[in-house]
Design a protein around this motif. Structure first.
Motif, PDB file in Angstrom:
ATOM      1  N   ARG A  18      41.261  -9.206 -80.806  1.00  0.00           N
ATOM      2  CA  ARG A  18      41.504  -8.562 -79.515  1.00  0.00           C
ATOM      3  C   ARG A  18      42.859  -8.972 -78.948  1.00  0.00           C
ATOM      4  N   THR A  19      43.623  -7.962 -78.561  1.00  0.00           N
ATOM      5  CA  THR A  19      44.913  -8.137 -77.903  1.00  0.00           C
ATOM      6  C   THR A  19      45.020  -7.058 -76.836  1.00  0.00           C
ATOM      7  N   LEU A  20      45.570  -7.415 -75.693  1.00  0.00           N
ATOM      8  CA  LEU A  20      45.797  -6.439 -74.626  1.00  0.00           C
ATOM      9  C   LEU A  20      47.230  -5.931 -74.722  1.00  0.00           C
ATOM     10  N   TYR A  21      47.395  -4.619 -74.519  1.00  0.00           N
ATOM     11  CA  TYR A  21      48.714  -3.993 -74.595  1.00  0.00           C
ATOM     12  C   TYR A  21      48.946  -3.134 -73.359  1.00  0.00           C
ATOM     13  N   ARG A  22      50.208  -3.079 -72.922  1.00  0.00           N
ATOM     14  CA  ARG A  22      50.630  -2.148 -71.875  1.00  0.00           C
ATOM     15  C   ARG A  22      51.492  -1.080 -72.546  1.00  0.00           C
ATOM     16  N   ASP A  49      49.582   2.119 -68.443  1.00  0.00           N
ATOM     17  CA  ASP A  49      48.179   1.822 -68.738  1.00  0.00           C
ATOM     18  C   ASP A  49      48.064   0.596 -69.641  1.00  0.00           C
ATOM     19  N   ILE A  50      46.976  -0.161 -69.432  1.00  0.00           N
ATOM     20  CA  ILE A  50      46.663  -1.316 -70.282  1.00  0.00           C
ATOM     21  C   ILE A  50      45.485  -0.926 -71.166  1.00  0.00           C
ATOM     22  N   VAL A  51      45.604  -1.156 -72.477  1.00  0.00           N
ATOM     23  CA  VAL A  51      44.529  -0.841 -73.418  1.00  0.00           C
ATOM     24  C   VAL A  51      44.140  -2.100 -74.191  1.00  0.00           C
ATOM     25  N   SER A  61      37.054  -0.472 -81.044  1.00  0.00           N
ATOM     26  CA  SER A  61      37.554   0.897 -80.944  1.00  0.00           C
ATOM     27  C   SER A  61      38.922   0.980 -81.622  1.00  0.00           C
ATOM     28  N   THR A  62      39.471   2.191 -81.636  1.00  0.00           N
ATOM     29  CA  THR A  62      40.761   2.444 -82.287  1.00  0.00           C
ATOM     30  C   THR A  62      41.735   3.038 -81.277  1.00  0.00           C
ATOM     31  N   ALA A  63      42.981   2.602 -81.336  1.00  0.00           N
ATOM     32  CA  ALA A  63      44.049   3.205 -80.535  1.00  0.00           C
ATOM     33  C   ALA A  63      45.121   3.697 -81.508  1.00  0.00           C
TER      34      ALA A  63
END
Length: 197
Positions: A18-22, A49-51, A61-63
């Protein structure tokens, strides 16, 4: 630190740490792929947006980039600060945790004839732990309000199989009974049993 994601490339997928991205520029499609082959679009993410939200240590999930996209890493401190300013982030985090619960439940129920009962129960307990985070509550405590009958019904198994699976998890040192319910003692062992699914 900026990261480029080319059109069609994946930023993260199930199982990635898990990593948060903007999103700095571009756009991402964020979706879930379920065990029955369904694709559910969660959101389209745009600049600002932060995903990558959730409580598990890995993504479920997938981004994927819809166009050439640039993202930056978001630290836990930055996310906390952003959450204080934007109530939508708290709602989005709650939705992400619900998705994780559904993912773990889906994983534990897919192919019940092939998935060991202990692995199904371990996945379910991990999902409950991820959901069980109201203010002041220890996420490792599974309240005795959750009955064996309810769990057996959710997992489509008999009470006897549930009891045997819990006994195995106790012997492995993953859980123990307490006066108020069940306590997760060793999350890593519980995850190892769950991964056997």
């Amino acid at each position: 630190m900026l990261q480029n994601v080319a059109t069609g490339a994946t930023l993260f997928q199930p199982g990635d740490r898990r990593t948060l991205y903007r999103i700095e520029s571009g756009a991402l499609c964020h979706y879930m792929l379920w065990s029955d082959g369904r694709h559910d679009v969660i959101e389209f993410a745009f600049p600002g947006d932060i995903v990558g939200l959730g409580h598990l240590s890995y993504h479920v999930s997938t981004a994927q980039a819809m166009v050439d996209t640039v993202v930056s890493l978001v630290s836990d401190e930055e996310f906390e600060s952003a959450s204080d300013r934007d109530d939508r982030l708290s709602f989005r985090l709650a939705s992400a945790v619900e998705r994780e619960f559904e993912h773990l439940r889906d994983k534990s129920l897919s192919g019940p004839g092939h998935v060991p009962a202990a692995a199904r129960v371990a996945n379910f307990l991990l999902a409950l732990s991820a959901m069980n985070t109201p203010e002041g509550r220890d996420p490792r405590e599974i309240s005795d309000d959750i009955t064996a009958g309810f769990v057996a019904e959710q997992l489509n198994m008999s009470i006897e199989k549930l009891g045997a699976a819990l006994l195995l998890l106790k012997k492995e040192g993953a859980v123990r009974e307490t006066p108020s319910g069940l306590r997760i003692i060793d999350t890593a062992t519980l995850q190892k049993v769950a991964d056997a699914a």
